[in-house]
Structures are given as structure tokens and as C-alpha cells.
Design a protein around this motif. Structure first.
Motif, short mmCIF file in Angstrom:
data_model
loop_
_atom_site.label_atom_id
_atom_site.label_comp_id
_atom_site.label_asym_id
_atom_site.label_seq_id
_atom_site.Cartn_x
_atom_site.Cartn_y
_atom_site.Cartn_z
N GLU A 129 1.19 -1.63 -0.29
CA GLU A 129 0.28 -0.15 0.46
C GLU A 129 0.81 0.99 0.02
OE1 GLU A 129 -2.64 -0.92 3.33
OE2 GLU A 129 -3.42 -2.07 2.37
N ALA A 130 1.96 1.28 0.61
CA ALA A 130 2.60 2.56 1.01
C ALA A 130 3.50 2.36 -0.42
CB ALA A 130 4.13 1.77 1.72
N ALA A 131 3.35 1.59 -1.69
CA ALA A 131 3.97 1.56 -2.71
C ALA A 131 3.21 2.57 -3.75
CB ALA A 131 5.09 0.57 -3.01
N ARG A 132 2.79 2.03 -3.32
CA ARG A 132 1.34 2.89 -4.11
C ARG A 132 0.98 4.24 -3.71
NH1 ARG A 132 -3.96 1.53 -1.71
NH2 ARG A 132 -3.36 2.90 -0.39
N ASP A 133 1.68 4.22 -2.58
CA ASP A 133 0.87 5.78 -2.18
C ASP A 133 2.11 6.25 -2.70
OD1 ASP A 133 -1.36 5.05 -0.65
OD2 ASP A 133 -0.46 4.90 0.81
N CYS A 134 3.39 5.82 -3.01
CA CYS A 134 4.28 6.48 -2.81
C CYS A 134 4.92 6.40 -4.85
CB CYS A 134 5.55 6.58 -2.47
SG CYS A 134 5.92 5.80 -0.33
N HIS A 135 4.46 5.63 -5.02
CA HIS A 135 4.75 5.50 -6.42
C HIS A 135 5.99 4.92 -7.18
CE1 HIS A 135 1.11 8.18 -7.76
NE2 HIS A 135 1.20 8.85 -6.54
N VAL A 136 5.88 3.77 -6.04
CA VAL A 136 7.75 3.45 -6.28
C VAL A 136 6.82 1.93 -6.88
CG1 VAL A 136 9.15 1.90 -4.56
CG2 VAL A 136 8.47 4.64 -4.21
N ILE A 137 7.58 1.16 -7.60
CA ILE A 137 7.76 0.31 -8.50
C ILE A 137 8.09 -0.98 -6.75
CG2 ILE A 137 8.50 -1.27 -10.14
CD1 ILE A 137 8.86 1.25 -12.11
N THR A 154 8.10 -4.96 -19.54
CA THR A 154 7.52 -5.26 -20.78
C THR A 154 6.91 -3.74 -21.72
OG1 THR A 154 5.16 -5.04 -19.96
CG2 THR A 154 6.35 -7.03 -19.92
N ARG A 155 7.25 -2.46 -20.98
CA ARG A 155 7.17 -0.98 -21.38
C ARG A 155 8.39 -1.05 -22.69
NH1 ARG A 155 4.27 -1.04 -17.98
NH2 ARG A 155 2.34 0.11 -17.16
N PRO A 156 7.93 -0.08 -24.15
CA PRO A 156 8.50 0.17 -24.89
C PRO A 156 9.63 1.01 -24.60
CG PRO A 156 6.76 -0.01 -25.70
CD PRO A 156 6.27 -0.52 -24.65
N VAL A 161 9.45 3.55 -21.42
CA VAL A 161 10.23 3.75 -19.85
C VAL A 161 11.22 5.15 -19.94
CG1 VAL A 161 12.37 2.68 -18.97
CG2 VAL A 161 10.18 1.20 -20.26
N LYS A 162 11.17 5.77 -21.19
CA LYS A 162 12.15 6.67 -20.79
C LYS A 162 11.33 7.71 -20.31
CE LYS A 162 16.55 6.87 -24.28
NZ LYS A 162 16.33 7.44 -25.84
N ASP A 163 10.12 7.64 -20.91
CA ASP A 163 9.73 9.38 -20.36
C ASP A 163 8.85 8.93 -18.62
OD1 ASP A 163 9.03 10.29 -22.37
OD2 ASP A 163 7.13 9.36 -23.52
N TYR A 164 8.77 7.71 -18.55
CA TYR A 164 8.50 7.27 -17.43
C TYR A 164 9.00 8.31 -15.94
CZ TYR A 164 7.04 5.25 -12.92
OH TYR A 164 6.77 4.93 -11.54
N LEU A 165 10.71 7.02 -16.27
CA LEU A 165 11.39 7.75 -15.76
C LEU A 165 11.88 8.96 -15.36
CD1 LEU A 165 13.87 4.80 -16.35
CD2 LEU A 165 12.55 5.30 -14.55
N ARG A 166 12.47 9.71 -16.64
CA ARG A 166 12.25 11.27 -16.49
C ARG A 166 11.37 12.19 -15.57
NH1 ARG A 166 11.80 11.92 -21.51
NH2 ARG A 166 9.70 12.89 -21.95
N LEU A 167 9.73 11.33 -16.47
CA LEU A 167 8.61 12.15 -14.75
C LEU A 167 8.70 12.11 -13.43
CD1 LEU A 167 6.58 11.63 -17.79
CD2 LEU A 167 7.35 14.23 -17.06
#
Length: 560
Positions: free
Chosen positions: A473-481, A543-545, A549-555
């Protein structure tokens, strides 16, 4: 074995060095069988070259056989006791005549170890705990140590002219991380001949029992293998039954009964006792009003209800993976360079790679100091320029300190594309302490992923006592994979918790935790665990292109 016998440590280290050298050779060792050629390989002297040549030509060596004859078999079991290394085992054997676990336990109970140098009351207490842990796992084997043996047996059986079908069953087919034995099912019109053939295979050490329907053997590795032989018409029903699990089978029989049918390993029968002909497991499920349930899900954890409602997941496959994270190189405790890791990644058809060597607290693993970080990041920049169609992401596996903080300041963490936060020390915690420590680490704005979240080592070390529900639940709240560490010795996050993470929308990174090129193969075991956890491609981050992944990590990077 040399360590157990108290051999010269320099000689022992020469063998360790040679073993690593052979493991990392790029050439085919068989083509270097000549002693002159072998001696030119760094780390292999004339004596070792001779032994390697002997092993290549005969399959063994006289020196190995001589060592093996000097060591009581029980001493090998002692090496599996936590905190008991070869030197201490050698001392126990020489001074107290201890040659197996039972005698060691008896010596501890009588405080005999306290008479030896280097053994105190605390050491003796820890050895007793280690023995208890060893006994707990007796008769259990890691999936990775059994799968290859089972596949070879299956291939051998398929060669027999009187075998129609042959497939692995049991917990191996369900991809359980730990198994007790090997189950193989075959169909044959000559069961006696097939049973005799199986019992006589070179892999077999002992025949436990043999008959026309079941033959049990023990392999040379100490693993029991059970062969069950049925008629061709019984094969689909027997395959479902012997795949299990027991809980799944009971639930399926109960469903059949409610429909006025009878189900067992021999068939599916109507109210009059007439056999309903099914050519496959898929047809069996269809007859019972269900979608086909993949073997990995057959644990009676909601799969039958989902199959009835048409809500079974489309499980992730290895071909869905586009890239991998959690990679260690020669900068810390890996054995390959970044370039070599990139080449291996590309060879496997993936187009991105996340380098994450150990951080500075992991001194035992050559954790990176600031100057090494700068050097590595510069090298990654150069390699990214050389490979415009491939991306190397800059990462670090940062240690989570006891207070939950990471072991680099924010200005260092800000240089990375991603940060895997992991616990590598200070395992003795209460559930509250462990949960608080992990949650605080995830609250760090630079934490991208939580690495091997429970710290478990399968058949070796229990995970620390964390509240999994609170952690997810904390991972969800912190947006952590959350990582599902694909090392077959970890498989952590446990698959039993993957479904809860999926329900909460927490993404899972399927990471090989590779320290060698060959350890990219860990992804196979990881996929099995992910499938058992009901994960689909969408649930797995990598599994993401590449561009996504670039966009996600940057944001995602840094404070928000």
C-alpha cells in the motif's frame, strides 16, 4: 573439499580462481583441451591444465576421486548450516570426529564446541539454530536445481518407442519455487518395458519401487523422481490430476459433483458411469464450464471462479519483456563490463538495460564511491552515443540504512535515472521496524524501485518480518515500483503477494539481479513466479517500450 580437508589456502584459492576463469571463458573449453593451450589462460597452471584436460576426456579426475574418498558424505550437509564455513567444519571433524548433522547437534547439546578455539556460546547457539533451519528444509529443492534434471528425464522417456506422450507434472509444472520431487507422466501400450527403461537410466542411483503404473527412483543428486504410466485415453485426466495442486483438484472434483459428474485421475464420468471423452485438459475444463486454467494458477486461489466468469488473466510471457533492470558490472561485484552486458542484452532481443551497481555502504561488494560513480556515468554516456537504438539507464542499488534513509545524499541520487532501494544488512528487526524502514525508504523522492522487498533466500534465510499489505500500500502511495527479483534463489516479491499489488495498481519490475552474463537466464524463473502471481504484461514495468520507460523515469525522477 580441499578446504574441508584443511589444505593450503593458496592452493584452495588457485582452484577458486580457475573455476571463475573457466566459467567466464568466451571460447569453447573443448577446443582448448590441449595442456599447452590451457596453460596460456591466466589463472590456470600446469597442474590445473592437466586436470581440466583429464575431466574433458574422461568426465572426472583422479585427484577429485581421491578427495571425495577422504570425506564422509555427512560433512557436505554441514556446509549448508548458516555460519559454519569449511575451516570450522574441518576443525570439528578433526577435533571432535563430527561427520554429520546428528553428531554436531549432539556435541552442541553437550557443550563440546566450547572446548574448541573460535567457538563460543553464541556460535554454538547459532549453529543449533542453523541445524533447525536445515532440518526444516530437508527434502526440499529449488526449482532451478531440479528443472534441468526433470527436462532431461522427460527427453529420455520421449525417445522410447513405446512412449506416446510424456510430460512433467506436479509442482514443477505449476512452477513452484521450491519442490520436493519430480513427477513425470507418460502414456504407453507397454508399461512394463517403459518402467524398466526408466529405472535403468544413467541418472538413477536407486530404485525405490517399480511397477507397471508407478516407478519411483532417487537420482544421483538425491532427488526422488516418480514416473506414472497410463493408457493413452487416460492421459489428459491423469495430467490434470498429477499436476495438482491437491487443493485445486479437490475444488474441481467438488464442481464436477455439483454438475452430476464424477472426476478422478482416470477420467470424467457422467451419472451413469459412462466416460466423457476428452482429448486434452482444455476439453476437460470446457466440459466443466470453465476456460482453460494455466498450470501455474492451479492453487485454488480463485482460478476456478475466474475461469467460470471468463476473467482469467492473459499471463505475462518472456517474449513480452523489452528490457531489464538491476544489473551489476565489474564496477561493483559483477564479472562483466557494461559493454558486455549491453551486447548480451541486445543478443536476447531487448532494447534497454538498467545498470545498478552496489552503493557505497556495500563495501563487501565493492560499492561505488563518488569518483567511481562519475566514471561509470561518463562511460554510459559514451555507450549510449554508440548505440542510438538502445538505451542504458543510469541506476544504483542504494542500501537502505537502519533508519530508512538511503546511503547517498540527494545531490548524488539526482544523477541517476532510477534508484533501486534495497536492504542488505541489519536483518534482525521486528515487523514494525522492518515495515517502517521500508516505507521510509520508499518515501525518499528518488526511490524508483524497491529491491527484493523481504530479503529472503529460498531454503536459506527467511525474509525479515514485514507487513506485506502495508508495504504494498505504501508503494502505491509513493508511486514506487516493487521488484520481483528473478534470481531463483530469491523470487522476491513472493508470487502470493503479486496479485494484491496488481489489484492496487502497483507495477512490478521483473529484474534478473544479474552479476554474470549467464544470469540473464534468471528471467525464466522470474516469469514463472510472475505468472503464478496472476501478472499480465501490463502489470510488469519492463514490458513497456523503451520510449515509454524513458518518459516514465524522467517524469518520476526527484521531488514532486
Amino acid at each position: 573439499m580441499m578446504e574441508l580437508l584443511g589444505e593450503n589456502p593458496f592452493k584452495v584459492n588457485a582452484y577458486y580462481t580457475a573455476a571463475r576463469t573457466v566459467e567466464l571463458l568466451k571460447e569453447d573449453l573443448g577446443e582448448l583441451a590441449g595442456e599447452d593451450q590451457l596453460r596460456h589462460i591466466k589463472g590456470i597452471g600446469s597442474s590445473l591444465a592437466k586436470q581440466i584436460g583429464e575431466i574433458l576426456h574422461t568426465g572426472t579426475s583422479q585427484f577429485y576421486q581421491e578427495l571425495r574418498a577422504k570425506i564422509p558424505y555427512g560433512l557436505f550437509a554441514l556446509t549448508r548450516i548458516s555460519g559454519l564455513g569449511p575451516k570450522k567444519i574441518s576443525l570439528l571433524h578433526k577435533q571432535l570426529g563430527i561427520s554429520d548433522v546428528d553428531r554436531l547437534e549432539e556435541a552442541c547439546r553437550k557443550n563440546k564446541l566450547l572446548e574448541l578455539p573460535g567457538f563460543g556460546a553464541k556460535t554454538q547457539e547459532n549453529i543449533l539454530k542453523g541445524i533447525a533451519g536445515l532440518r526444516k528444509y530437508t527434502g526440499q529443492h529449488l526449482f532451478v536445481n531440479v528443472w534441468g534434471l526433470a527436462e532431461n528425464l522427460e527427453k529420455e522417456l520421449k525417445k522410447h518407442p513405446h512412449v506416446r506422450d510424456a510430460l512433467l507434472a506436479g509442482s514443477l509444472r505449476r512452477r513452484k519455487e521450491v519442490v520436493k520431487d519430480i513427477d513425470i507422466l507418460v502414456s504407453s501400450d507397454n508399461p512394463e518395458e517403459v518402467a524398466e527403461y526408466f529405472a535403468g537410466l544413467p541418472q538413477v542411483e536407486t530404485v525405490v519401487g517399480s511397477g507397471p503404473t508407478k516407478t519411483s527412483v532417487v537420482l544421483h543428486q538425491g532427488i526422488q523422481a516418480d514416473l506414472r504410466i497410463v493408457e493413452q485415453g487416460e492421459f489428459p485426466y491423469a495430467l490434470h490430476h498429477f499436476t495438482g495442486s491437491q487443493e485445486h483438484n479437490i475444488a474441481m472434483r467438488h464442481r464436477a459433483k455439483k454438475m452430476g459428474l464424477k472426476m478422478n485421475e482416470y477420467g470424467l464420468f457422467d451419472a451413469q458411469g459412462k466416460k466423457i471423452m476428452c482429448q486434452s485438459e482444455k476439453e476437460i475444463f470446457r466440459t466443466l464450464g470453465l476456460d482453460n486454467i494455466p498450470p501455474e494458477l492451479r492453487e485454488n486461489m480463485g482460478e476456478i471462479e475466474a475461469a467460470e466468469q471468463g476473467k482469467l488473466p492473459c499471463l505475462v510471457e518472456l517474449k513480452d519483456i523489452k528490457g531489464v533492470f538491476h544489473i551489476h558490472t565489474v564496477y561493483s561485484d559483477g564479472t562483466a563490463s557494461i559493454r558486455e552486458m549491453v551486447e548480451e542484452t541486445r543478443r536476447r532481443g531487448w532494447n534497454y538495460l538498467g545498470i545498478s551497481d552496489h552503493s557505497q555502504s556495500a563495501f563487501y561488494a565493492n560499492g561505488l564511491k563518488v569518483e567511481q560513480i562519475n566514471k561509470q556515468l561518463a562511460e554510459i554516456d559514451r555507450l549510449n552515443e554508440e548505440n542510438p537504438d538502445f538505451t542504458i539507464f543510469k541506476g544504483i542499488e542504494a542500501d537502505i540504512r537502519k533508519d530508512g534513509s538511503l546511503d547517498y545524499p540527494d545531490e548524488i541520487l539526482a544523477q541517476f535515472d532510477f534508484v533501486i532501494a534495497s536492504i542488505h544488512s541489519g536483518f534482525k528487526m521486528t515487523e514494525e521496524e522492518a515495515t517502517e524502514r521500508l516505507i521510509k525508504a520508499m518515501q525518499n523522492p528518488y526511490t524508483t524501485m524497491l529491491g527484493h522487498p523481504t530479503g529472503r533466500i529460498l531454503l536459506g534465510r527467511e525474509g525479515y518480518p514485514v507487513s506485506m499489505k502495508a508495504m504494498i500500500e505504501a508503494a502505491r502511495d509513493c508511486h514506487v515500483i516493487i521488484e520481483l527479483n528473478a534470481s531463483p534463489y530469491r523470487l522476491d516479491l513472493d508470487w502470493r503477494w503479486c496479485r494484491y499489488a496488481k489489484e492496487l495498481g502497483v507495477k512490478i519490475a521483473l529484474n534478473p539481479d544479474a552479476h554474470h552474463l549467464a544470469e540473464f537466464d534468471h528471467m525464466e524463473a522470474g516469469i514463472g513466479a510472475a505468472r503464478k502471481g496472476w501478472l499480465e504484461a501490463f502489470d510488469v514495468f519492463n514490458t513497456r517500450p523503451r520510449e515509454q520507460v524513458k518518459d516514465y523515469l524522467r517524469l518520476r525522477k526527484g521531488p514532486k
